[in-house]
Design a protein around this motif. Structure first.
Motif, PDB file in Angstrom:
ATOM      1  N   ARG A 205       0.795  -1.234  -0.063  1.00 21.04           N
ATOM      2  CA  ARG A 205       0.010  -0.209   0.079  1.00 21.04           C
ATOM      3  C   ARG A 205       1.063   1.288   0.142  1.00 21.04           C
ATOM      4  N   LEU A 206       1.796   1.121   0.830  1.00 20.47           N
ATOM      5  CA  LEU A 206       2.736   2.412   0.916  1.00 20.47           C
ATOM      6  C   LEU A 206       3.413   2.557  -0.397  1.00 20.47           C
ATOM      7  N   LEU A 207       3.850   1.557  -1.043  1.00 19.58           N
ATOM      8  CA  LEU A 207       4.445   1.717  -2.771  1.00 19.58           C
ATOM      9  C   LEU A 207       3.398   2.030  -3.591  1.00 19.58           C
ATOM     10  N   GLY A 208       1.990   2.010  -3.358  1.00 22.90           N
ATOM     11  CA  GLY A 208       1.374   2.665  -4.246  1.00 22.90           C
ATOM     12  C   GLY A 208       0.301   1.483  -5.116  1.00 22.90           C
ATOM     13  N   ALA A 209       0.411   0.396  -4.368  1.00 24.90           N
ATOM     14  CA  ALA A 209      -0.434  -0.812  -5.038  1.00 24.90           C
ATOM     15  C   ALA A 209      -1.863  -0.648  -4.357  1.00 24.90           C
ATOM     16  N   ASP A 210      -2.903  -0.928  -5.328  1.00 25.00           N
ATOM     17  CA  ASP A 210      -4.165  -0.904  -4.758  1.00 25.00           C
ATOM     18  C   ASP A 210      -4.696  -2.542  -4.830  1.00 25.00           C
ATOM     19  N   ALA A 211      -4.010  -3.537  -5.481  1.00 22.35           N
ATOM     20  CA  ALA A 211      -4.415  -4.906  -5.506  1.00 22.35           C
ATOM     21  C   ALA A 211      -3.063  -5.683  -5.620  1.00 22.35           C
ATOM     22  N   VAL A 212      -3.004  -6.950  -4.772  1.00 21.26           N
ATOM     23  CA  VAL A 212      -2.152  -7.824  -4.842  1.00 21.26           C
ATOM     24  C   VAL A 212      -2.176  -9.154  -5.404  1.00 21.26           C
ATOM     25  N   GLY A 213      -1.438  -9.882  -6.243  1.00 17.92           N
ATOM     26  CA  GLY A 213      -1.912 -11.028  -6.814  1.00 17.92           C
ATOM     27  C   GLY A 213      -0.778 -11.748  -7.321  1.00 17.92           C
ATOM     28  N   MET A 214      -0.955 -12.994  -7.878  1.00 18.25           N
ATOM     29  CA  MET A 214       0.281 -13.802  -8.281  1.00 18.25           C
ATOM     30  C   MET A 214       0.334 -14.089  -9.666  1.00 18.25           C
ATOM     31  N   SER A 215      -0.233 -13.426 -10.573  1.00 20.76           N
ATOM     32  CA  SER A 215      -0.177 -13.596 -12.078  1.00 20.76           C
ATOM     33  C   SER A 215      -0.039 -12.232 -12.908  1.00 20.76           C
ATOM     34  N   THR A 216      -0.432 -12.520 -14.059  1.00 19.02           N
ATOM     35  CA  THR A 216      -0.697 -11.341 -14.946  1.00 19.02           C
ATOM     36  C   THR A 216       0.840 -10.467 -15.519  1.00 19.02           C
ATOM     37  N   VAL A 217       1.600 -10.406 -14.406  1.00 14.74           N
ATOM     38  CA  VAL A 217       3.019  -9.477 -14.849  1.00 14.74           C
ATOM     39  C   VAL A 217       3.627 -10.073 -15.846  1.00 14.74           C
ATOM     40  N   PRO A 218       3.944 -11.445 -15.784  1.00 14.77           N
ATOM     41  CA  PRO A 218       4.727 -12.080 -16.812  1.00 14.77           C
ATOM     42  C   PRO A 218       4.081 -11.856 -18.148  1.00 14.77           C
ATOM     43  N   GLU A 219       2.852 -12.160 -18.368  1.00  8.55           N
ATOM     44  CA  GLU A 219       2.111 -12.125 -19.568  1.00  8.55           C
ATOM     45  C   GLU A 219       2.256 -10.477 -19.927  1.00  8.55           C
ATOM     46  N   ALA A 220       1.890  -9.621 -19.041  1.00 10.51           N
ATOM     47  CA  ALA A 220       1.692  -8.343 -19.578  1.00 10.51           C
ATOM     48  C   ALA A 220       3.076  -7.745 -20.067  1.00 10.51           C
ATOM     49  N   ILE A 221       4.416  -8.150 -19.439  1.00 15.72           N
ATOM     50  CA  ILE A 221       5.344  -7.529 -19.892  1.00 15.72           C
ATOM     51  C   ILE A 221       5.862  -8.316 -21.363  1.00 15.72           C
ATOM     52  N   ALA A 222       5.561  -9.476 -21.422  1.00 10.13           N
ATOM     53  CA  ALA A 222       5.806  -9.992 -22.724  1.00 10.13           C
ATOM     54  C   ALA A 222       5.095  -9.384 -23.935  1.00 10.13           C
ATOM     55  N   ALA A 223       3.612  -9.309 -23.609  1.00  6.40           N
ATOM     56  CA  ALA A 223       2.886  -8.587 -24.616  1.00  6.40           C
ATOM     57  C   ALA A 223       3.486  -7.284 -25.100  1.00  6.40           C
TER      58      ALA A 223
END
Ligand code: HPA
Length: 276
Positions: A205-223
């Motif tokens: 939250r301090l870093l600016g996140a609104d949600a936490v999860g265990m996926s999506t980022v690998p696919e989004a970076i590759a895309a």
């Protein structure tokens, strides 16, 4: 980390082309935990289990079917993934991103990615849908580690606008038309499979996140690396650890995903229709 050779992506794409009879997807839609049901709405689906795709790893997560459905959804030619690959299953970020690059080779120029996550923002409620504006993945791996496949993109790609502003603009409008409350915020990646500690959630939250999860980022970076537009939605299936005075439960996460299914599906389909 070895990664894949470009030839391996091509072999996977070639094997799929042989099954698709000339069908070329324009969009890759990845359905997250509990959201796989939308796959049932694909018209004239051609189902391909991940195990049939050369070099592709298997999905083992609960609520993840582990197959592609190729067909038309909301008027768009789509490759729909019912289930994805996560690092917590033992797969690398490169493994998780493999199908994105294969979809790119098949002709997809847009990734629509969905996930279930814990809400960090105390103004959010369980069941809220969040449009992903950006993500934080501080120190875990990258799907781009290893020799760079120049065919896909540059060694040091810009990540200033992973989640395409124009697609976000239309998602906001569509949600308004449909009377769906749409949050918009930052998704922070944690590798899991354990849920975060309350201290990690406070840090997020301090870093600016609104949600936490265990996926999506690998696919989004590759895309983003291979020049695809990206639209991402998070379903807040629970308040993140420590926000409420109660333990997290994986079954509840899946149940919340199912409960929000119709609303989520309507939004995603309207966004797809708008891209046509
Ligand atoms: N944390 C991480 N991943 C999740 C959560 C969570 O609270 N809920 C659903 N997926």
């Amino acid at each position: 980390m070895e990664g894949y050779a470009y030839r391996q992506y091509e072999e996977a794409a070639e094997a799929l082309r042989a099954r698709l009879g000339g069908f070329a997807p324009r969009v890759l839609l990845i359905l997250g935990s509990g959201l796989g049901e939308l796959g049932g709405q694909v018209e004239n689906p051609i189902a391909v289990p991940y195990g049939d795709v050369p070099h592709m790893k298997q999905s083992t997560a609960p609520g993840h079917e582990g197959r592609f459905l190729f067909g038309t959804l909301a008027g768009r030619k789509a490759a729909v993934m019912q289930g994805r690959l996560h690092a917590y299953e033992g797969w690398s970020f490169g493994d998780a991103a493999f199908p994105v690059r294969v979809a790119r080779l098949l002709g997809a120029d847009t990734l629509v990615v969905t996930n279930a996550a814990g809400a960090v923002n105390k103004g959010y409620s369980v069941g809220d849908i969040m449009l992903i504006s950006d993500h934080i993945k501080l120190f875990a791996d990258s799907p781009l580690q290893g020799p760079n496949a120049e065919e896909f993109g540059p060694r040091f790609p810009d990540m200033s606008h992973i989640y395409t502003p124009a697609l976000r603009d239309s998602a906001r409008e569509i949600a308004k038309e449909q009377g769906i409350t749409l949050r918009e915020g930052v998704y922070m990646y944690f590798p899991g499979p354990q849920y975060e500690t309350p201290a990690e959630v406070r840090a997020a939250r301090l870093l600016g996140a609104d949600a936490v999860g265990m996926s999506t980022v690998p696919e989004a970076i590759a895309a983003a690396h291979c020049g695809m537009s990206v639209l991402g939605f998070t379903l807040c299936t629970n308040m993140a650890a420590g926000v409420l005075d109660q333990p997290l439960d994986g079954e509840e996460v899946i149940a919340a995903g199912q409960a929000a299914g119709p609303r989520f599906a309507a939004l995603v389909k309207a966004c797809l229709a708008c891209m046509a």
